[in-house]
Write a protein that holds these residues in place. Structure first.
Motif, PDB file in Angstrom:
ATOM      1  N   CYS A   7       0.838  -1.186   0.000  1.00 40.43           N
ATOM      2  CA  CYS A   7       0.000   0.000   0.000  1.00 40.43           C
ATOM      3  C   CYS A   7       0.878   1.242   0.000  1.00 40.43           C
ATOM      4  O   CYS A   7       2.103   1.159   0.167  1.00 40.43           O
ATOM      5  N   TYR A   8       0.246   2.382  -0.202  1.00 38.01           N
ATOM      6  CA  TYR A   8       0.935   3.664  -0.183  1.00 38.01           C
ATOM      7  C   TYR A   8       0.934   4.166   1.249  1.00 38.01           C
ATOM      8  O   TYR A   8      -0.118   4.447   1.824  1.00 38.01           O
ATOM      9  N   LEU A   9       2.117   4.290   1.842  1.00 38.33           N
ATOM     10  CA  LEU A   9       2.204   4.540   3.278  1.00 38.33           C
ATOM     11  C   LEU A   9       1.637   5.888   3.697  1.00 38.33           C
ATOM     12  O   LEU A   9       1.278   6.074   4.865  1.00 38.33           O
ATOM     13  N   ASN A  10       1.516   6.851   2.783  1.00 36.58           N
ATOM     14  CA  ASN A  10       0.976   8.158   3.157  1.00 36.58           C
ATOM     15  C   ASN A  10      -0.550   8.179   3.224  1.00 36.58           C
ATOM     16  O   ASN A  10      -1.125   9.146   3.736  1.00 36.58           O
ATOM     17  N   GLU A  11      -1.203   7.160   2.702  1.00 37.83           N
ATOM     18  CA  GLU A  11      -2.662   7.095   2.742  1.00 37.83           C
ATOM     19  C   GLU A  11      -3.097   5.701   3.178  1.00 37.83           C
ATOM     20  O   GLU A  11      -3.994   5.100   2.600  1.00 37.83           O
ATOM     21  N   ALA A  12      -2.454   5.218   4.210  1.00 31.61           N
ATOM     22  CA  ALA A  12      -2.607   3.826   4.603  1.00 31.61           C
ATOM     23  C   ALA A  12      -3.531   3.660   5.797  1.00 31.61           C
ATOM     24  O   ALA A  12      -3.900   4.616   6.474  1.00 31.61           O
ATOM     25  N   ASP A  13      -3.870   2.407   6.063  1.00 29.31           N
ATOM     26  CA  ASP A  13      -4.655   2.019   7.228  1.00 29.31           C
ATOM     27  C   ASP A  13      -3.829   2.267   8.486  1.00 29.31           C
ATOM     28  O   ASP A  13      -2.687   1.821   8.610  1.00 29.31           O
ATOM     29  N   TYR A  14      -4.414   2.982   9.436  1.00 34.22           N
ATOM     30  CA  TYR A  14      -3.784   3.249  10.732  1.00 34.22           C
ATOM     31  C   TYR A  14      -3.407   1.944  11.432  1.00 34.22           C
ATOM     32  O   TYR A  14      -2.433   1.885  12.169  1.00 34.22           O
ATOM     33  N   ASN A  15      -4.188   0.890  11.180  1.00 30.42           N
ATOM     34  CA  ASN A  15      -3.950  -0.416  11.798  1.00 30.42           C
ATOM     35  C   ASN A  15      -3.512  -1.445  10.767  1.00 30.42           C
ATOM     36  O   ASN A  15      -3.850  -2.629  10.871  1.00 30.42           O
ATOM     37  N   GLU A  16      -2.770  -1.009   9.760  1.00 31.63           N
ATOM     38  CA  GLU A  16      -2.325  -1.909   8.693  1.00 31.63           C
ATOM     39  C   GLU A  16      -1.565  -3.106   9.262  1.00 31.63           C
ATOM     40  O   GLU A  16      -0.561  -2.954   9.968  1.00 31.63           O
ATOM     41  N   PRO A  17      -2.044  -4.329   8.986  1.00 35.49           N
ATOM     42  CA  PRO A  17      -1.309  -5.501   9.457  1.00 35.49           C
ATOM     43  C   PRO A  17      -0.020  -5.683   8.649  1.00 35.49           C
ATOM     44  O   PRO A  17       0.039  -5.313   7.473  1.00 35.49           O
ATOM     45  N   ASP A  18       1.001  -6.224   9.277  1.00 36.14           N
ATOM     46  CA  ASP A  18       2.273  -6.472   8.605  1.00 36.14           C
ATOM     47  C   ASP A  18       2.744  -5.214   7.875  1.00 36.14           C
ATOM     48  O   ASP A  18       3.131  -5.252   6.715  1.00 36.14           O
ATOM     49  N   TRP A  19       2.700  -4.061   8.585  1.00 41.82           N
ATOM     50  CA  TRP A  19       2.951  -2.782   7.932  1.00 41.82           C
ATOM     51  C   TRP A  19       4.364  -2.665   7.380  1.00 41.82           C
ATOM     52  O   TRP A  19       4.586  -1.960   6.378  1.00 41.82           O
ATOM     53  N   GLN A  20       5.343  -3.352   8.004  1.00 41.94           N
ATOM     54  CA  GLN A  20       6.713  -3.246   7.498  1.00 41.94           C
ATOM     55  C   GLN A  20       6.782  -3.678   6.036  1.00 41.94           C
ATOM     56  O   GLN A  20       7.420  -3.009   5.209  1.00 41.94           O
ATOM     57  N   PHE A  21       6.127  -4.788   5.705  1.00 40.93           N
ATOM     58  CA  PHE A  21       6.140  -5.255   4.320  1.00 40.93           C
ATOM     59  C   PHE A  21       5.159  -4.466   3.467  1.00 40.93           C
ATOM     60  O   PHE A  21       5.460  -4.110   2.319  1.00 40.93           O
ATOM     61  N   SER A  22       3.970  -4.170   3.998  1.00 40.30           N
ATOM     62  CA  SER A  22       2.967  -3.446   3.222  1.00 40.30           C
ATOM     63  C   SER A  22       3.459  -2.066   2.795  1.00 40.30           C
ATOM     64  O   SER A  22       3.181  -1.602   1.691  1.00 40.30           O
ATOM     65  N   PHE A  23       4.195  -1.376   3.687  1.00 42.24           N
ATOM     66  CA  PHE A  23       4.677  -0.028   3.384  1.00 42.24           C
ATOM     67  C   PHE A  23       5.968  -0.024   2.582  1.00 42.24           C
ATOM     68  O   PHE A  23       6.163   0.839   1.727  1.00 42.24           O
ATOM     69  N   PHE A  24       6.880  -0.972   2.891  1.00 40.83           N
ATOM     70  CA  PHE A  24       8.243  -0.874   2.372  1.00 40.83           C
ATOM     71  C   PHE A  24       8.700  -2.093   1.580  1.00 40.83           C
ATOM     72  O   PHE A  24       9.761  -2.053   0.957  1.00 40.83           O
ATOM     73  N   GLY A  25       7.922  -3.176   1.632  1.00 43.29           N
ATOM     74  CA  GLY A  25       8.300  -4.376   0.897  1.00 43.29           C
ATOM     75  C   GLY A  25       9.660  -4.893   1.323  1.00 43.29           C
ATOM     76  O   GLY A  25      10.036  -4.864   2.498  1.00 43.29           O
ATOM     77  N   THR A  26      10.443  -5.328   0.345  1.00 44.46           N
ATOM     78  CA  THR A  26      11.757  -5.905   0.620  1.00 44.46           C
ATOM     79  C   THR A  26      12.796  -4.850   1.002  1.00 44.46           C
ATOM     80  O   THR A  26      13.942  -5.194   1.316  1.00 44.46           O
ATOM     81  N   ASN A  27      12.433  -3.571   0.991  1.00 41.00           N
ATOM     82  CA  ASN A  27      13.367  -2.504   1.359  1.00 41.00           C
ATOM     83  C   ASN A  27      13.520  -2.337   2.874  1.00 41.00           C
ATOM     84  O   ASN A  27      14.409  -1.605   3.317  1.00 41.00           O
ATOM     85  N   TYR A  28      12.660  -2.967   3.665  1.00 44.76           N
ATOM     86  CA  TYR A  28      12.617  -2.632   5.090  1.00 44.76           C
ATOM     87  C   TYR A  28      13.939  -2.904   5.803  1.00 44.76           C
ATOM     88  O   TYR A  28      14.390  -2.077   6.609  1.00 44.76           O
ATOM     89  N   ASP A  29      14.571  -4.024   5.547  1.00 43.45           N
ATOM     90  CA  ASP A  29      15.801  -4.356   6.271  1.00 43.45           C
ATOM     91  C   ASP A  29      16.889  -3.320   6.000  1.00 43.45           C
ATOM     92  O   ASP A  29      17.613  -2.900   6.923  1.00 43.45           O
ATOM     93  N   ARG A  30      17.032  -2.892   4.758  1.00 43.19           N
ATOM     94  CA  ARG A  30      18.045  -1.884   4.445  1.00 43.19           C
ATOM     95  C   ARG A  30      17.675  -0.547   5.099  1.00 43.19           C
ATOM     96  O   ARG A  30      18.541   0.148   5.631  1.00 43.19           O
ATOM     97  N   LEU A  31      16.409  -0.203   5.072  1.00 46.73           N
ATOM     98  CA  LEU A  31      15.970   1.025   5.718  1.00 46.73           C
ATOM     99  C   LEU A  31      16.268   0.996   7.215  1.00 46.73           C
ATOM    100  O   LEU A  31      16.706   1.994   7.797  1.00 46.73           O
ATOM    101  N   GLN A  32      16.052  -0.132   7.836  1.00 46.32           N
ATOM    102  CA  GLN A  32      16.307  -0.247   9.270  1.00 46.32           C
ATOM    103  C   GLN A  32      17.791  -0.097   9.572  1.00 46.32           C
ATOM    104  O   GLN A  32      18.178   0.535  10.572  1.00 46.32           O
TER     105      GLN A  32
END
Length: 601
Positions: free
Chosen positions: A543-568
């Motif tokens: 999903c698009y993190l700027n217009e996302a569900d406040y309670n989005e499940p699994d938000w790390q993947f939904s917002f950032f996909g496979t980029n999350y580990d590098r971002l962290q």
């Protein structure tokens, strides 16, 4: 400093929060950087400390109020300010002008503790709570002001928030008991005939570009760009910040199918990081930070002071299309929806079509932009082939339907955009989205293949969502084309964007009379439940993190996909103590294990 006094009723919920956090923070090592200091604790700055900060920034330390505070009895009552608030309650530009006002009203609240406009006079509501509005704000007019705020927050272990315009549906622009950096007065805007990022050699391509500071809003960029016969990939809403969370979250635009997402067009960023130092991020300097800031989310890696983005030649005679379709029965409406879903893929194949569609019970309204027709930018496309999908959609057996299609040619992108808001009469205040409502959102990125091969399933899901009480579905045809072709772009944009065609938003709203914690919980549950239907159709998407569900499940993947580990990992490098902390934002490892710390919003 003698701070402006805000005579707001004490918030019982926050008193409980004080006690809970005091206990939680006493058990948290200071090495985690958990931003826990609150007024109930000894670590909270005393009056002398606040005075020193105020003096260092030229007396621009503020005590923000909720947007309705001037209308309530007590020493904060101000008849003139109350009248202004009532007149401009849904004015997004006015809200961006107020340090304590958010664009979504529920993000000024904490549970049942809020501050609403009185229904008749100032005595209608006796309580006005500070809610989620920050305790203090630095009205930044320079980089030095931002640095002073960051160093003060570090010294006293304060919760720090950042507001440019308050267009954030996850509430990252505010938090109770926080020190806010308000960027509204950073208004620098400069166009470049040939821009080369700082520190880059002649091997790096130059481009026409514009540099906008964090307080600049897209309306002003578009107005200036139009005078120079240029276009810029920016937000449809003119009141959104040009360098804030919109861009840092990716940034979709009606020009995205033609030129890519806003983040794809960034050439350079200037940012103050958690150590209080100013850094330049571009393809040649601070490259990891530059990568993260383009798609990794606002309020996370630092305070962006300015952004330089590419500009493009003005559009030549762009075409706008407005569509209204109505059905008389549910079965005919579902059939219409299915055809309309397929239409999005056909429009994308026919050219760089972009647009917005709105779905309610038994109706669809839509507005599209075709940025060029046989202008030389794509010699394989002709006017006839570009319009063939719309012709086929209209000519199909309508059954129990009514269809209205209107086509206009415009002189520029600015003229088309302003036409959508009916704002070509010089009234800037009407040239953006209407805000000042209680709202809950959820969103999903729908791949092009799904729209082509299983439009019936999407239509069925839409019918169920509308029947289950969601107020509106909004379809954003802002992907495909250059967004997909930029899938190799070296930035942190959610990879799901590169496969998507339709960004679909689910919206539920409620009134101030309904405003309470239970109503908000019900509305948020409603959009989360509805979004589950779209999630089931799109496994592996996001999903698009700027217009996302406040309670989005699994938000790390939904917002950032496979980029999350590098971002962290980058977060750990540039903000090791977790000074920049917000809901469903990239966190460094120590903070993830301390859920008892301040987590609002």
């Amino acid at each position: 400093m003698r701070s402006p006094h805000v005579d707001l009723d004490p918030n019982p919920l926050l008193l409980i929060l004080y006690l809970c956090l005091a206990e939680a923070c006493s058990n948290v090592s200071s090495s985690t950087g958990c931003p826990c200091c609150i007024p109930a604790l000894e670590c909270w700055p005393d009056g002398a400390a606040w005075n020193t900060l105020n003096a260092s920034i030229g007396g621009r330390l503020l005590r923000p109020q909720p947007s309705a505070a001037p209308c309530h009895k007590g020493s904060s009552y101000d008849e003139g300010a109350c009248a202004e608030a009532m007149d401009h309650w849904h004015d997004a530009f006015w809200r961006s002008d107020q340090p304590g006002a958010m664009q979504a009203l529920n993000l000024e609240s904490v549970g049942d503790y809020t501050c609403n406009l009185p229904s008749s006079d100032r005595y209608s509501y006796t309580a006005c709570y500070q809610g989620a509005v920050p305790s203090y704000a630095v009205r930044a007019t320079s980089v030095e002001d931002v640095q002073a705020a960051i160093r003060f927050a570090n010294a006293y272990n304060l919760r720090l928030t950042i507001k440019s315009t308050g267009h954030d549906f996850l509430g990252r622009s505010t938090a109770p008991l926080s020190l806010n950096i308000w960027l509204h007065d950073l208004k620098g805007l400069e166009f470049h005939d040939s821009f080369r990022p700082e520190g880059c050699s002649a091997k790096v391509d130059t481009s026409t570009a514009v540099t906008a500071e964090a307080g600049v809003q897209w309306y002003d960029v578009y107005e200036e760009a139009d005078l120079k016969n240029l276009t810029v990939v920016g937000g449809m809403s003119g009141s959104v910040s040009a360098a804030g969370g919109f861009l840092q979250g990716g940034g979709h635009s009606p020009l995205s199918p033609l030129h890519g997402l806003a983040a794809d067009n960034v050439m350079e960023l200037k940012v103050v990081t958690a150590d209080g130092n100013m850094k330049v991020g571009n393809p040649c300097e601070n490259t990891d930070l530059f990568w993260a800031l383009r798609g990794g989310g606002g309020g996370t890696f630092g305070v962006v002071i300015s952004a330089t983005v590419r500009t493009y030649p003005a559009l030549r005679s762009p075409v706008g299309v407005q569509l209204l379709a109505k059905a008389t029965t549910n079965s005919s409406f579902q059939s219409l929806l299915s055809r309309f879903v397929e239409l999005q893929a056909s429009l994308s194949d026919a050219g760089s079509w972009a647009g917005y569609s709105y779905f309610g019970f038994n109706y669809i309204t839509a507005s599209y932009l075709l940025p060029y027709v046989s202008s030389g930018m794509d010699p394989n496309k002709t006017a006839e082939s570009a319009f063939e999908p719309l012709k086929s959609f209209i000519d199909a057996d309508a059954g129990e339907l009514s269809l209205d299609l209107r086509i206009h040619t415009f002189h520029s992108f600015r003229e088309w955009r302003n036409y959508q808001y009916n704002c070509d009469q010089g009234n800037k205040r009407t040239c953006t989205d209407i805000t000042g409502f209680y709202v809950a959102l959820a969103s999903r990125l729908l791949p092009k293949g799904l729209l082509k091969t299983d439009a019936d399933a999407v239509a069925k899901a839409f019918m169920e969502i509308l029947g289950d009480g969601v107020d509106q579905i909004i379809g954003h045809l802002v992907a495909g084309g250059a967004v997909s072709r930029n899938k190799g772009s070296d930035n942190a944009v959610n990879p799901a964007w590169r496969k998507a065609l339709w960004h679909v938003v689910l919206a539920s709203t409620w009134t101030s009379e309904e405003a309470c914690a239970s109503t908000e919980a019900k509305k948020r549950f409603l959009v989360t439940k509805a979004n589950a239907l779209l999630r089931s159709l799109t496994p592996g998407s996001g999903c698009y993190l700027n217009e996302a569900d406040y309670n989005e499940p699994d938000w790390q993947f939904s917002f950032f996909g496979t980029n999350y580990d590098r971002l962290q990992a980058i977060k750990q490098q540039v903000d090791p103590n977790g000074l920049f902390h917000c809901r469903n934002c990239v966190e460094n490892a120590p903070l993830q294990s301390h859920g008892s710390c301040i987590s609002w919003p």
